[in-house]
Design a protein around this motif. Structure first.
Motif, PDB file in Angstrom:
ATOM      1  N   LYS A 157       0.838  -1.204   0.000  1.00 33.94           N
ATOM      2  CA  LYS A 157       0.000   0.000   0.000  1.00 33.94           C
ATOM      3  C   LYS A 157       0.875   1.256   0.000  1.00 33.94           C
ATOM      4  N   GLN A 158       1.900   1.259   0.852  1.00 27.88           N
ATOM      5  CA  GLN A 158       2.803   2.419   0.922  1.00 27.88           C
ATOM      6  C   GLN A 158       3.615   2.558  -0.367  1.00 27.88           C
ATOM      7  N   ILE A 159       4.132   1.452  -0.876  1.00 25.54           N
ATOM      8  CA  ILE A 159       4.918   1.483  -2.114  1.00 25.54           C
ATOM      9  C   ILE A 159       4.047   1.947  -3.279  1.00 25.54           C
ATOM     10  N   SER A 160       2.805   1.486  -3.328  1.00 24.70           N
ATOM     11  CA  SER A 160       1.881   1.899  -4.390  1.00 24.70           C
ATOM     12  C   SER A 160       1.631   3.399  -4.340  1.00 24.70           C
ATOM     13  N   SER A 161       1.435   3.923  -3.145  1.00 25.35           N
ATOM     14  CA  SER A 161       1.222   5.372  -2.996  1.00 25.35           C
ATOM     15  C   SER A 161       2.441   6.144  -3.480  1.00 25.35           C
ATOM     16  N   PHE A 162       3.603   5.667  -3.109  1.00 25.64           N
ATOM     17  CA  PHE A 162       4.855   6.309  -3.520  1.00 25.64           C
ATOM     18  C   PHE A 162       5.007   6.283  -5.043  1.00 25.64           C
ATOM     19  N   LEU A 163       4.804   5.112  -5.656  1.00 22.63           N
ATOM     20  CA  LEU A 163       4.946   5.002  -7.113  1.00 22.63           C
ATOM     21  C   LEU A 163       3.870   5.806  -7.844  1.00 22.63           C
ATOM     22  N   ALA A 164       2.681   5.873  -7.279  1.00 27.46           N
ATOM     23  CA  ALA A 164       1.614   6.682  -7.887  1.00 27.46           C
ATOM     24  C   ALA A 164       2.012   8.159  -7.903  1.00 27.46           C
ATOM     25  N   LEU A 165       2.602   8.624  -6.815  1.00 34.12           N
ATOM     26  CA  LEU A 165       3.057  10.014  -6.743  1.00 34.12           C
ATOM     27  C   LEU A 165       4.192  10.248  -7.743  1.00 34.12           C
ATOM     28  N   LEU A 166       5.129   9.335  -7.805  1.00 35.41           N
ATOM     29  CA  LEU A 166       6.228   9.454  -8.767  1.00 35.41           C
ATOM     30  C   LEU A 166       5.685   9.466 -10.203  1.00 35.41           C
ATOM     31  N   ALA A 167       4.724   8.601 -10.494  1.00 40.36           N
ATOM     32  CA  ALA A 167       4.121   8.543 -11.833  1.00 40.36           C
ATOM     33  C   ALA A 167       3.424   9.865 -12.162  1.00 40.36           C
ATOM     34  N   GLU A 168       2.756  10.450 -11.191  1.00 37.09           N
ATOM     35  CA  GLU A 168       2.088  11.740 -11.413  1.00 37.09           C
ATOM     36  C   GLU A 168       3.124  12.842 -11.666  1.00 37.09           C
ATOM     37  N   LYS A 169       4.220  12.819 -10.929  1.00 35.41           N
ATOM     38  CA  LYS A 169       5.290  13.805 -11.150  1.00 35.41           C
ATOM     39  C   LYS A 169       5.892  13.623 -12.543  1.00 35.41           C
ATOM     40  N   TYR A 170       6.025  12.376 -12.978  1.00 32.75           N
ATOM     41  CA  TYR A 170       6.530  12.079 -14.322  1.00 32.75           C
ATOM     42  C   TYR A 170       5.581  12.659 -15.374  1.00 32.75           C
ATOM     43  N   ARG A 171       4.273  12.445 -15.177  1.00 35.26           N
ATOM     44  CA  ARG A 171       3.279  12.972 -16.111  1.00 35.26           C
ATOM     45  C   ARG A 171       3.352  14.495 -16.151  1.00 35.26           C
ATOM     46  N   GLN A 172       3.472  15.111 -14.973  1.00 36.83           N
ATOM     47  CA  GLN A 172       3.572  16.570 -14.901  1.00 36.83           C
ATOM     48  C   GLN A 172       4.818  17.067 -15.630  1.00 36.83           C
ATOM     49  N   GLU A 173       5.931  16.364 -15.440  1.00 39.32           N
ATOM     50  CA  GLU A 173       7.169  16.779 -16.100  1.00 39.32           C
ATOM     51  C   GLU A 173       7.033  16.682 -17.621  1.00 39.32           C
ATOM     52  N   LYS A 174       6.452  15.596 -18.101  1.00 42.54           N
ATOM     53  CA  LYS A 174       6.271  15.419 -19.547  1.00 42.54           C
ATOM     54  C   LYS A 174       5.333  16.469 -20.126  1.00 42.54           C
ATOM     55  N   ALA A 175       4.387  16.933 -19.315  1.00 44.23           N
ATOM     56  CA  ALA A 175       3.435  17.957 -19.759  1.00 44.23           C
ATOM     57  C   ALA A 175       3.986  19.376 -19.568  1.00 44.23           C
ATOM     58  N   GLY A 176       5.202  19.486 -19.039  1.00 46.02           N
ATOM     59  CA  GLY A 176       5.804  20.801 -18.816  1.00 46.02           C
ATOM     60  C   GLY A 176       5.230  21.531 -17.613  1.00 46.02           C
ATOM     61  N   GLU A 177       4.608  20.789 -16.697  1.00 54.65           N
ATOM     62  CA  GLU A 177       3.949  21.389 -15.540  1.00 54.65           C
ATOM     63  C   GLU A 177       4.777  21.285 -14.259  1.00 54.65           C
ATOM     64  N   LEU A 178       5.953  20.726 -14.336  1.00 52.64           N
ATOM     65  CA  LEU A 178       6.754  20.490 -13.135  1.00 52.64           C
ATOM     66  C   LEU A 178       7.992  21.383 -13.177  1.00 52.64           C
ATOM     67  N   ASN A 179       8.156  22.186 -12.131  1.00 48.24           N
ATOM     68  CA  ASN A 179       9.326  23.057 -12.041  1.00 48.24           C
ATOM     69  C   ASN A 179      10.097  22.682 -10.783  1.00 48.24           C
ATOM     70  N   LEU A 180      11.272  22.117 -10.978  1.00 41.35           N
ATOM     71  CA  LEU A 180      12.080  21.679  -9.831  1.00 41.35           C
ATOM     72  C   LEU A 180      13.186  22.663  -9.493  1.00 41.35           C
ATOM     73  N   GLU A 181      13.228  23.791 -10.180  1.00 34.03           N
ATOM     74  CA  GLU A 181      14.255  24.790  -9.911  1.00 34.03           C
ATOM     75  C   GLU A 181      13.945  25.508  -8.610  1.00 34.03           C
ATOM     76  N   GLU A 182      14.974  25.982  -7.958  1.00 34.66           N
ATOM     77  CA  GLU A 182      14.775  26.745  -6.723  1.00 34.66           C
ATOM     78  C   GLU A 182      14.104  28.078  -7.044  1.00 34.66           C
ATOM     79  N   LYS A 183      13.231  28.510  -6.142  1.00 32.82           N
ATOM     80  CA  LYS A 183      12.520  29.765  -6.355  1.00 32.82           C
ATOM     81  C   LYS A 183      13.340  30.941  -5.912  1.00 32.82           C
TER      82      LYS A 183
END
Length: 183
Positions: A157-183
């Motif tokens: 359950k915990q691993i699934s939650s973690f991978l789901a979050l990682l997958a969502e971050k991957y989707r966001q990055e591919k869509a250009g919606e993820l900014n990991l640079e320092e503000k």
């Protein structure tokens, strides 16, 4: 092919688990395209032209598995590349000051990862591949209707939650919606 393409667009974690299942289906059918056509491809409710494309896709995967030496076990390079991409993103997320939620979920998952790695018999897998291996093993147990301990279910359950979050971050990055640079 159809399922793989859909999953790759929507959820990279589901895509990877699906592709591992396809590798195992190819192995279970002894790399015999005629058997795969009869037992798998014929089940698709698709026009013949699409079934021909699916057949070619399976043939290409069979060739890759043979060429890359993963007939018995392991994963073809295109699947390994997904793990590499996800591992790279994972490390960048951990370094990003904006990703405190991701970091917290990772650190909640880390004890399970450490335990799984200690039980792996010395196999050197990345943390991300360890998580996918655990989840895939769990799915196989469920398909075989084998019992799964409460402790294992909690870890999954915990691993699934973690991978789901990682997958969502991957989707966001591919869509250009993820900014990991320092503000």
């Amino acid at each position: 092919m159809i399922v793989a393409n859909e999953k790759r667009k929507k959820n990279i974690a589901e895509y990877l688990l699906y592709m591992w299942q396809v590798e195992d289906l190819i192995r279970a059918n002894h790399f015999d395209i005629e058997k795969i056509k009869k037992d798998i491809i014929s089940q698709y409710d698709q026009p013949e032209a699409v079934k021909e494309k699916i057949t070619r896709w399976y043939e290409e995967l069979i060739d890759m598995m043979r060429t890359e030496g993963v007939k018995e076990k392991g994963h073809i390079q295109i699947n390994q590349n997904v793990i590499i991409e996800l591992t790279d993103l994972h490390l960048r997320l951990l370094k990003s000051p904006q990703e405190t939620v991701y970091g917290a979920v990772y650190y909640q998952t880390l004890p399970y990862i450490v335990e799984l790695r200690s039980k792996s018999g010395g196999e050197k897998l990345s943390e991300i591949e360890t998580c996918f291996t655990a989840l895939y093993g769990y799915l196989l147990l469920r398909m075989q209707q084998k019992p799964v301990s409460e402790e294992t279910q909690q870890a999954i359950k915990q691993i699934s939650s973690f991978l789901a979050l990682l997958a969502e971050k991957y989707r966001q990055e591919k869509a250009g919606e993820l900014n990991l640079e320092e503000k």
